[in-house]
Design a protein around this motif. Structure first.
Motif, short mmCIF file in Angstrom:
data_model
loop_
_atom_site.label_atom_id
_atom_site.label_comp_id
_atom_site.label_asym_id
_atom_site.label_seq_id
_atom_site.Cartn_x
_atom_site.Cartn_y
_atom_site.Cartn_z
N PHE A 1 0.80 -1.22 0.00
CA PHE A 1 0.00 0.00 0.00
C PHE A 1 0.84 1.27 0.00
O PHE A 1 0.33 2.35 0.33
CB PHE A 1 -0.94 0.00 1.20
CG PHE A 1 -1.90 -1.16 1.21
CD1 PHE A 1 -2.90 -1.25 0.25
CD2 PHE A 1 -1.77 -2.17 2.15
CE1 PHE A 1 -3.78 -2.33 0.25
CE2 PHE A 1 -2.64 -3.25 2.15
CZ PHE A 1 -3.65 -3.33 1.20
N TRP B 1 -4.46 5.89 9.96
CA TRP B 1 -5.22 6.56 8.92
C TRP B 1 -6.39 7.30 9.55
O TRP B 1 -7.07 6.73 10.41
CB TRP B 1 -5.77 5.55 7.90
CG TRP B 1 -6.62 6.24 6.87
CD1 TRP B 1 -6.19 6.85 5.72
CD2 TRP B 1 -8.05 6.41 6.89
NE1 TRP B 1 -7.26 7.40 5.04
CE2 TRP B 1 -8.43 7.13 5.74
CE3 TRP B 1 -9.06 6.03 7.79
CZ2 TRP B 1 -9.75 7.48 5.47
CZ3 TRP B 1 -10.38 6.38 7.52
CH2 TRP B 1 -10.72 7.09 6.37
N ALA C 1 -15.39 6.60 3.78
CA ALA C 1 -14.02 6.44 3.30
C ALA C 1 -14.05 6.24 1.79
O ALA C 1 -14.91 5.51 1.28
CB ALA C 1 -13.34 5.25 3.97
N ARG D 1 -11.03 1.38 1.29
CA ARG D 1 -9.91 1.42 2.23
C ARG D 1 -10.13 0.59 3.50
O ARG D 1 -9.27 -0.21 3.88
CB ARG D 1 -9.57 2.86 2.59
CG ARG D 1 -8.31 2.97 3.45
CD ARG D 1 -7.90 4.39 3.73
NE ARG D 1 -6.47 4.46 3.95
CZ ARG D 1 -5.61 5.08 3.15
NH1 ARG D 1 -6.04 5.66 2.04
NH2 ARG D 1 -4.31 5.08 3.42
N ARG E 1 -9.22 -3.22 3.75
CA ARG E 1 -7.84 -3.70 3.92
C ARG E 1 -7.49 -3.96 5.39
O ARG E 1 -6.49 -4.59 5.69
CB ARG E 1 -6.84 -2.73 3.29
CG ARG E 1 -6.75 -1.40 4.01
CD ARG E 1 -5.55 -0.55 3.56
NE ARG E 1 -5.74 0.06 2.26
CZ ARG E 1 -4.97 1.07 1.81
NH1 ARG E 1 -3.99 1.55 2.57
NH2 ARG E 1 -5.16 1.59 0.62
N TRP E 2 -8.31 -3.44 6.30
CA TRP E 2 -8.05 -3.65 7.73
C TRP E 2 -8.52 -5.01 8.23
O TRP E 2 -8.23 -5.39 9.38
CB TRP E 2 -8.75 -2.56 8.56
CG TRP E 2 -8.39 -1.16 8.17
CD1 TRP E 2 -7.30 -0.74 7.46
CD2 TRP E 2 -9.14 0.02 8.46
NE1 TRP E 2 -7.32 0.61 7.28
CE2 TRP E 2 -8.44 1.12 7.89
CE3 TRP E 2 -10.32 0.26 9.15
CZ2 TRP E 2 -8.90 2.43 7.99
CZ3 TRP E 2 -10.79 1.57 9.26
CH2 TRP E 2 -10.08 2.64 8.68
N SER F 1 -1.33 -2.18 7.32
CA SER F 1 -1.75 -1.76 5.98
C SER F 1 -1.71 -0.25 5.82
O SER F 1 -1.76 0.25 4.68
CB SER F 1 -3.15 -2.28 5.69
OG SER F 1 -4.09 -1.78 6.63
N GLU F 2 -1.63 0.50 6.90
CA GLU F 2 -1.58 1.96 6.83
C GLU F 2 -0.16 2.50 7.00
O GLU F 2 0.03 3.71 7.17
CB GLU F 2 -2.52 2.58 7.86
CG GLU F 2 -3.99 2.28 7.62
CD GLU F 2 -4.50 2.79 6.29
OE1 GLU F 2 -3.82 3.65 5.67
OE2 GLU F 2 -5.56 2.32 5.85
N ASP G 1 2.42 3.90 5.36
CA ASP G 1 2.47 4.39 3.98
C ASP G 1 3.20 5.71 3.79
O ASP G 1 3.36 6.15 2.65
CB ASP G 1 1.05 4.49 3.41
CG ASP G 1 0.15 5.41 4.23
OD1 ASP G 1 0.59 5.90 5.28
OD2 ASP G 1 -1.01 5.60 3.82
#
Length: 623
Positions: A115, A163, A190, A194, A197-198, A255-256, A258
């Motif tokens: 990501f 996020w 959102a 998004r 993905r959590w 996943s966050e 980034d």
């Protein structure tokens, strides 16, 4: 006020030379502790002092060379005496670290992250001896629940992957709660998919102001479900108040990970990191041990020129102690509080606190039942960027007790309060402090905040707030509708004296919530929306608190035996509590306001009916 006993002792002539010990990182095990043969650890010096049959007149001085040292624990065995104090004296860069250093050689490029286009680096913490990486914790109002390993890089705390990301200026970004079906769930909008993905995250959490803009909470995220177009329902297993209009962010999400400056702890075997400068990581530190300094039942000890840092919890914690002095010390980069000092006849002066997860300094001393002064001094310190982990009710200074003096300090750059009473506070002095740019993320809060709930309103007396400057006390988020105030004397707090303070660019300068016997004189308000708010809440919506004999304010009087000495001698006004709930005896006098939208928000008729006096206040035009 009274001079602190420690400071008096420091001015006495030296009657005998102190015994000297030396510590240096390149010292050898089994050293003698002389300048030529220094100890390798501070703990070795402590143990040699313990082994002395008696302390020499003149005391002991431990000179600690620049370098990084392991955490230190002290107790009653390590106390000095009035004529034989023990001093731990640091050099230019003496650091007691509760962390473990991560050398640059331990980092390597990780597998591609799905990501982000950033290069992600990885380190095996267990190979460095780190087994416990902690866990996320929830907590109640003002509860600094913290046990999570943190990463410090280039002397600054990094950001646990989240996020939405922080704003470019470092302030926090949230997403609004658009619906709250119950106290277990929050709906957010959102873009795209998004939140899906959590779903596979190991331990995802959400943190925010779920219902009230003055109370933040961490809760675990248990499941995610669609809730309409581009809308997702976040479900938790922890009951908490929630409502539409609240705000939150997702945190502890791999996943966050980034953007530069973020990290994520997969396990003790893997921590991931994107360096702020996108360069291969240099040496860094992770927080491992709970404190850098822990002491209890200690007396007559000075710490000078030492950095207490990288603690999972508190930089330095000294409790049940007396005659303790911290001078020119640093308590920055700790997970919870910078310094906890619960000690009589003690002081923290000319020290620095920066980037701590919760409160900057927690200070308390004295006996409120007997009104015995604790003579605790907080002077000349810089305390900033506190409330980095928990956002609310973790101030720059949390105080309670009797006879504290808080003087010439700077408190700034915080989401919530700068100075907050953490319990019953009596006969204390706050003067010549500067409080700037606080309460910036909240509503219904105060830069200097004291609350009269739990029976404290009528008995939190004898406190003086004078010659301080409050500036930029505003919430900076446009959606926050409720005000913040520079000086918030809330919920029938009484018996305060507020003299010659300056309020610049504040939403409300002075807020008095129904208290009695308060004196406000010679204060100055510039560029405030409202200079002074006064109300009579004890006569209406908070009437139950003042109802005899069941109200909590009456129970507060019983708690301290207010009709008996020493309370009856010190505060005779408590012997006559007629007109309970009416803010009688309050005086607002000789104050000026310049370029404020309004001076006071009550009518002259109300002022008279409530038993208050407004005398010789005036508008000026040059400011």
């Amino acid at each position: 006020g009274k001079l602190n006993v420690l400071l008096i002792l420091a001015l006495l002539p030296v009657l005998a030379a102190a015994l000297e010990y030396y510590v240096a990182p390149d010292g050898r095990p089994g050293a003698t502790g002389t300048k030529a043969d220094p100890f390798q650890t501070i703990t070795e010096a402590r143990d040699h002092i313990r082994a002395l049959k008696s302390l020499p007149v003149g005391g002991v001085e431990v000179f600690i060379a620049s370098g990084e040292y392991e955490p230190l624990q002290l107790d009653h065995q390590d106390s000095g005496a009035p004529n034989a104090q023990i001093k731990y004296i640091g050099a230019a860069n003496t650091v007691i670290s509760a962390g473990v250093r991560v050398p640059s050689s331990a980092w390597h490029v990780a597998a591609a992250h799905p990501f982000t286009n950033e290069t992600v680096y990885s380190v095996n913490l267990s190979a460095l001896g780190v087994a416990d990486v902690g866990s996320m914790l929830t907590g109640g109002l003002g509860d600094c629940a913290h046990n999570k390993l943190e990463l410090f890089y280039d002397g600054k705390p990094m950001v646990l992957a989240r996020w939405p990301n922080l704003f470019p200026n470092g302030s926090w970004q949230f997403v609004p709660i658009v619906a709250a079906p119950d106290n277990y769930s929050f709906a957010i909008k959102a873009d795209g998919d998004r939140p899906t993905r959590w779903q596979g995250e190991r331990d995802p959490w959400i943190h925010g102001y779920f219902a009230w803009d003055w109370w933040d909470v961490y809760v675990p995220l248990k499941s995610i479900a669609p809730h309409g177009p581009a809308t997702y329902l976040l479900n938790t297993s922890v009951v908490t108040d929630s409502k539409a209009g609240g705000r939150l962010y997702a945190v502890n999400m791999q996943s966050e990970l980034d953007v530069p400056g973020e990290y994520f702890v997969v396990s003790a075997q893997e921590m991931l990191f994107i360096p702020p400068d996108r360069q291969p990581p240099r040496d860094s530190v992770v927080s491992v041990y709970p404190t850098a300094l822990s002491a209890t039942n200690l007396a007559y000890v000075t710490f000078q020129g030492i950095v207490f840092t990288h603690a999972r919890l508190t930089g330095a914690s000294v409790t049940q102690s007396k005659n303790i002095l911290f001078q020119q010390c640093n308590f920055s980069n700790n997970g919870a509080d910078g310094l906890i000092l619960l000690a009589e006849e003690s002081a923290v002066i000319d020290s620095h606190v920066d980037s701590v997860g919760c409160a900057g300094i927690v200070a308390a001393a004295g006996n409120t039942d007997e009104l015995i002064n604790g003579n605790l001094l907080v002077q000349g310190n810089t305390v900033q960027r506190f409330g980095r982990w928990k956002r609310t009710y973790v101030p720059g200074l949390s105080w309670y007790g009797v006879g504290l003096t808080v003087r010439n300090n700077y408190f700034g750059d915080s989401p919530h309060a700068a100075i907050l009473s953490g319990g019953l506070g009596v006969n204390s002095l706050f003067e010549y402090n500067t409080i700037d740019y606080v309460c910036k993320e909240v509503a219904d809060a105060g830069a200097f905040y004291t609350c009269g709930q739990a029976g404290l309103g009528w008995i939190s007396r004898g406190n003086i707030v004078q010659h301080n400057v409050f500036s930029r006390v505003r919430n900076w988020d446009d959606h926050l509708k409720s005000s913040v105030q520079a000086l918030y004397i809330d919920d029938q707090i009484s018996g305060y004296t507020i003299i010659n303070n300056t309020f610049i660019n504040c939403t409300i300068g002075l807020f008095m919530g129904g208290g009695r016997d308060n004196t406000f004189t010679d204060n100055h308000f510039q560029h405030c929306d409202l200079a002074v708010h006064l109300d009579n809440r004890g006569m209406n919506w908070q009437q139950a608190s003042a109802r005899f004999p069941t109200g909590d304010l009456w129970q507060g009087l019983d708690r301290v035996h207010a009709t008996q000495p020493p309370w009856s001698f010190t505060f005779p006004a408590l012997l006559n509590m007629s007109n309970a709930g009416v803010p009688v005896g309050t005086l607002l006098q000789d104050s000026d306001y310049c370029k404020c939208d309004q001076f006071v928000d009550v009518s002259p008729a109300d002022i008279r009916a409530w038993g208050m006096k407004l005398v010789d206040n005036h508008q000026v035009f040059d400011c």
